[in-house]
Design a protein around this motif. Structure first.
Motif, PDB file in Angstrom:
ATOM      1  N   GLN A 103       0.685 -12.751   2.157  1.00 22.48           N
ATOM      2  CA  GLN A 103       1.549 -12.824   3.326  1.00 22.48           C
ATOM      3  C   GLN A 103       1.588 -11.482   4.056  1.00 22.48           C
ATOM      4  N   ILE A 104       1.761 -10.395   3.313  1.00 20.00           N
ATOM      5  CA  ILE A 104       1.873  -9.070   3.924  1.00 20.00           C
ATOM      6  C   ILE A 104       0.554  -8.635   4.540  1.00 20.00           C
ATOM      7  N   ILE A 161      16.270   6.203  -8.590  1.00 23.52           N
ATOM      8  CA  ILE A 161      14.871   6.585  -8.794  1.00 23.52           C
ATOM      9  C   ILE A 161      14.220   5.558  -9.711  1.00 23.52           C
ATOM     10  N   TYR A 162      13.055   5.070  -9.309  1.00 23.19           N
ATOM     11  CA  TYR A 162      12.302   4.095 -10.106  1.00 23.19           C
ATOM     12  C   TYR A 162      10.890   4.613 -10.357  1.00 23.19           C
ATOM     13  N   ASP A 163      10.349   4.219 -11.511  1.00 16.67           N
ATOM     14  CA  ASP A 163       8.943   4.432 -11.805  1.00 16.67           C
ATOM     15  C   ASP A 163       8.210   3.143 -11.460  1.00 16.67           C
ATOM     16  N   GLY A 164       7.200   3.244 -10.608  1.00 11.11           N
ATOM     17  CA  GLY A 164       6.454   2.053 -10.202  1.00 11.11           C
ATOM     18  C   GLY A 164       5.458   1.578 -11.244  1.00 11.11           C
ATOM     19  N   ASN A 165       5.211   2.396 -12.283  1.00 14.28           N
ATOM     20  CA  ASN A 165       4.307   2.034 -13.376  1.00 14.28           C
ATOM     21  C   ASN A 165       2.933   1.577 -12.885  1.00 14.28           C
ATOM     22  N   ARG A 166       2.555   2.101 -11.713  1.00 13.52           N
ATOM     23  CA  ARG A 166       1.270   1.805 -11.075  1.00 13.52           C
ATOM     24  C   ARG A 166       1.043   0.305 -10.911  1.00 13.52           C
ATOM     25  N   GLY A 167       2.135  -0.382 -10.614  1.00 20.75           N
ATOM     26  CA  GLY A 167       2.044  -1.798 -10.301  1.00 20.75           C
ATOM     27  C   GLY A 167       1.532  -2.016  -8.890  1.00 20.75           C
ATOM     28  N   VAL A 168       1.572  -3.261  -8.444  1.00 18.67           N
ATOM     29  CA  VAL A 168       1.094  -3.612  -7.110  1.00 18.67           C
ATOM     30  C   VAL A 168       1.959  -2.901  -6.061  1.00 18.67           C
ATOM     31  N   GLY A 169       1.317  -2.151  -5.181  1.00 18.55           N
ATOM     32  CA  GLY A 169       2.054  -1.318  -4.234  1.00 18.55           C
ATOM     33  C   GLY A 169       2.956  -2.097  -3.313  1.00 18.55           C
ATOM     34  N   ILE A 170       2.503  -3.240  -2.822  1.00 20.04           N
ATOM     35  CA  ILE A 170       3.309  -4.039  -1.894  1.00 20.04           C
ATOM     36  C   ILE A 170       4.568  -4.561  -2.574  1.00 20.04           C
ATOM     37  N   THR A 171       4.424  -5.172  -3.738  1.00 18.81           N
ATOM     38  CA  THR A 171       5.604  -5.744  -4.400  1.00 18.81           C
ATOM     39  C   THR A 171       6.529  -4.650  -4.905  1.00 18.81           C
ATOM     40  N   ALA A 179       7.021  -1.792  -3.339  1.00 19.76           N
ATOM     41  CA  ALA A 179       7.722  -1.310  -2.148  1.00 19.76           C
ATOM     42  C   ALA A 179       8.767  -2.310  -1.675  1.00 19.76           C
ATOM     43  N   LEU A 180       8.448  -3.594  -1.715  1.00 23.03           N
ATOM     44  CA  LEU A 180       9.431  -4.603  -1.316  1.00 23.03           C
ATOM     45  C   LEU A 180      10.620  -4.619  -2.272  1.00 23.03           C
ATOM     46  N   PHE A 181      10.377  -4.384  -3.546  1.00 21.26           N
ATOM     47  CA  PHE A 181      11.469  -4.240  -4.512  1.00 21.26           C
ATOM     48  C   PHE A 181      12.361  -3.063  -4.122  1.00 21.26           C
ATOM     49  N   ALA A 182      11.734  -1.939  -3.777  1.00 26.71           N
ATOM     50  CA  ALA A 182      12.502  -0.751  -3.386  1.00 26.71           C
ATOM     51  C   ALA A 182      13.332  -1.024  -2.138  1.00 26.71           C
ATOM     52  N   VAL A 183      12.771  -1.771  -1.190  1.00 25.52           N
ATOM     53  CA  VAL A 183      13.508  -2.145   0.022  1.00 25.52           C
ATOM     54  C   VAL A 183      14.749  -2.950  -0.330  1.00 25.52           C
ATOM     55  N   GLU A 184      14.613  -3.925  -1.213  1.00 33.79           N
ATOM     56  CA  GLU A 184      15.745  -4.765  -1.601  1.00 33.79           C
ATOM     57  C   GLU A 184      16.815  -3.947  -2.309  1.00 33.79           C
ATOM     58  N   THR A 205       3.597   4.926  -8.092  1.00 38.73           N
ATOM     59  CA  THR A 205       3.275   3.604  -7.570  1.00 38.73           C
ATOM     60  C   THR A 205       1.852   3.610  -7.028  1.00 38.73           C
ATOM     61  N   THR A 206       1.471   2.547  -6.307  1.00 42.78           N
ATOM     62  CA  THR A 206       0.125   2.467  -5.726  1.00 42.78           C
ATOM     63  C   THR A 206       0.240   2.169  -4.240  1.00 42.78           C
ATOM     64  N   HIS A 207      -0.872   2.000  -3.573  1.00 39.95           N
ATOM     65  CA  HIS A 207      -0.910   1.922  -2.100  1.00 39.95           C
ATOM     66  C   HIS A 207       0.004   0.810  -1.583  1.00 39.95           C
ATOM     67  N   TRP A 208       0.893   1.171  -0.655  1.00 39.01           N
ATOM     68  CA  TRP A 208       1.829   0.183  -0.097  1.00 39.01           C
ATOM     69  C   TRP A 208       1.231  -0.568   1.091  1.00 39.01           C
ATOM     70  N   MET A 209      -0.045  -0.314   1.375  1.00 37.24           N
ATOM     71  CA  MET A 209      -0.757  -0.904   2.505  1.00 37.24           C
ATOM     72  C   MET A 209      -0.138  -0.447   3.826  1.00 37.24           C
ATOM     73  N   ARG A 210       0.277  -1.352   4.710  1.00 33.36           N
ATOM     74  CA  ARG A 210       0.823  -0.946   6.000  1.00 33.36           C
ATOM     75  C   ARG A 210       2.258  -0.448   5.815  1.00 33.36           C
ATOM     76  N   GLY A 211       2.488   0.824   6.092  1.00 32.32           N
ATOM     77  CA  GLY A 211       3.824   1.373   5.925  1.00 32.32           C
ATOM     78  C   GLY A 211       4.852   0.712   6.822  1.00 32.32           C
ATOM     79  N   GLY A 212       4.432   0.340   8.036  1.00 36.50           N
ATOM     80  CA  GLY A 212       5.360  -0.268   8.969  1.00 36.50           C
ATOM     81  C   GLY A 212       5.979  -1.553   8.474  1.00 36.50           C
ATOM     82  N   THR A 213       5.317  -2.230   7.531  1.00 32.30           N
ATOM     83  CA  THR A 213       5.856  -3.464   6.951  1.00 32.30           C
ATOM     84  C   THR A 213       7.304  -3.290   6.530  1.00 32.30           C
ATOM     85  N   TYR A 214       7.589  -2.166   5.907  1.00 32.67           N
ATOM     86  CA  TYR A 214       8.909  -1.972   5.305  1.00 32.67           C
ATOM     87  C   TYR A 214       9.950  -1.632   6.359  1.00 32.67           C
ATOM     88  N   GLY A 215       9.530  -0.954   7.423  1.00 31.75           N
ATOM     89  CA  GLY A 215      10.426  -0.750   8.552  1.00 31.75           C
ATOM     90  C   GLY A 215      10.781  -2.064   9.223  1.00 31.75           C
TER      91      GLY A 215
END
Length: 341
Positions: A32-33, A79-89, A91-96, A115-125
């Motif tokens: 989706q993202i 503060i969270y450790d992303g544990n090098r999981g999927v960057g998009i999910t 980041a969306l967790f952090a937003v929530e 964490t890992t690449h969040w792809m398009r940064g503007g998504t979160y804005g």
């Protein structure tokens, strides 16, 4: 170049992610993202990034089963450790999480490290503004840009996002600290075009608007010259400070692709508890209207506020289909069909 229907693109990308082993829920969210990013005209971080993301998954650089874990809670800051999981999910967790804190306190900050690449940064804005909230977010990256006055890469281009809600379309700034991101260079090169303005130096140190030589030299131009260089340094240091995570010089030592081990910051503000929702929308409208009524410069037909072109691209591409490079789309289809190179 061809145009693909939104749902067809999303379903194809999702199949590619499922074939890479992502759980169904994560595959759906990421598809989706990626599709939304391409729909908004940010092709470089949408469908164009699918193959690279899957390559990282296959190499074990992204842990598709990892989830963020709480490191520390300090009231309005977590503060969270992303544990090098999927960057998009991640980041969306952090937003929530930041949104929940903001609803309780007027503002909320989540600092996400490792964490890992969040792809398009503007998504979160966009996601935050669509909730009627305001945002400031940024990430650091591996070295991909020289400091001002240098030849070798020592800075990340450290994308920075700001968003202000507005009923008729939010104000959203999404910018790298380089004049053009590498994704923009790729898209321009694939189109066989030149950049609108010089974007970096070739191997001989000559400023150029040709994307290919800049990609090869990795001497992309900091936005605002020394000012963008300075911003990149401080965004990196602040991201690492707030998350107790890695700065660019430490990310460089990981050597597992773009943004693996990155530090990211998500700041969310609740306007209803500040000046109030009515004030916020009236103010945002006044800002947008003031910009829109500017006298266009020579050769320009209109003046846009940040985020306006993305909204226009979204409406056009939902109606006409999303443009995609033929080679890129063929690669995504192959991944969706389980074919490997």
């Amino acid at each position: 170049m061809q145009r693909i229907n939104f749902n067809e693109m999303k379903n194809t990308v999702k199949k590619a992610f499922l074939n890479a082993g992502l759980p169904d829920a994560k595959a759906d969210i990421c598809a989706q993202i990626h599709t939304e990013s391409s729909c908004d005209g940010i092709y470089s971080h949408g469908v164009n990034r699918v193959a690279r993301f899957i390559d990282y998954v296959n190499k074990g650089w992204v842990d598709i089963n990892a989830e963020p874990s709480l490191v520390k809670s300090l009231g309005v800051i977590e503060i969270y450790d992303g544990n090098r999981g999927v960057g998009i999910t991640n980041a969306l967790f952090a937003v929530e999480q930041a949104t929940d804190i903001a609803h309780k306190n007027g503002m909320g900050i989540v600092a996400l490290r490792n964490t890992t690449h969040w792809m398009r940064g503007g998504t979160y804005g966009w996601k935050i503004a669509e909730k009627g909230l305001a945002a400031i977010c940024w990430t650091n990256t591996e070295s991909c840009m020289p400091a001002w006055g240098a030849k070798d890469t020592r800075l990340g281009n450290n994308p920075f996002v700001m968003a202000v809600p507005r009923e008729s379309g939010p104000l959203v700034l999404d910018m790298a600290m380089s004049q053009y991101s590498y994704g923009k260079l790729q898209v321009t090169r694939l189109k066989g075009e030149k950049l609108p303005f010089p974007g970096g130096y070739d191997k001989d140190g000559i400023l150029t608007d040709e994307p290919g030589p800049i990609e090869q030299s990795m001497r992309i131009l900091p936005t605002g010259y020394w000012k963008g260089s300075g911003m990149a340094v401080l965004l990196d240091a602040m991201a690492a400070l707030l998350s107790a995570g890695s700065p660019t010089n430490a990310i460089d030592k990981i050597e597992e692709g773009s943004c693996t081990g990155a530090s990211q910051i998500f700041m969310v503000f609740d306007p209803a508890q500040l000046g109030g929702s009515d004030f916020t929308h009236q103010m945002a409208n006044s800002v947008a209207d003031y910009i829109k009524t500017s006298e266009p410069a020579e050769g320009q037909s209109e003046v846009n506020y940040p985020g306006e072109r993305s909204t226009k691209n979204r409406h056009e591409n939902l109606h006409q289909g999303i443009p995609v490079d033929d080679g890129v789309w063929a690669e995504v289809i192959a991944l969706a069909e389980g074919k490997t190179k």
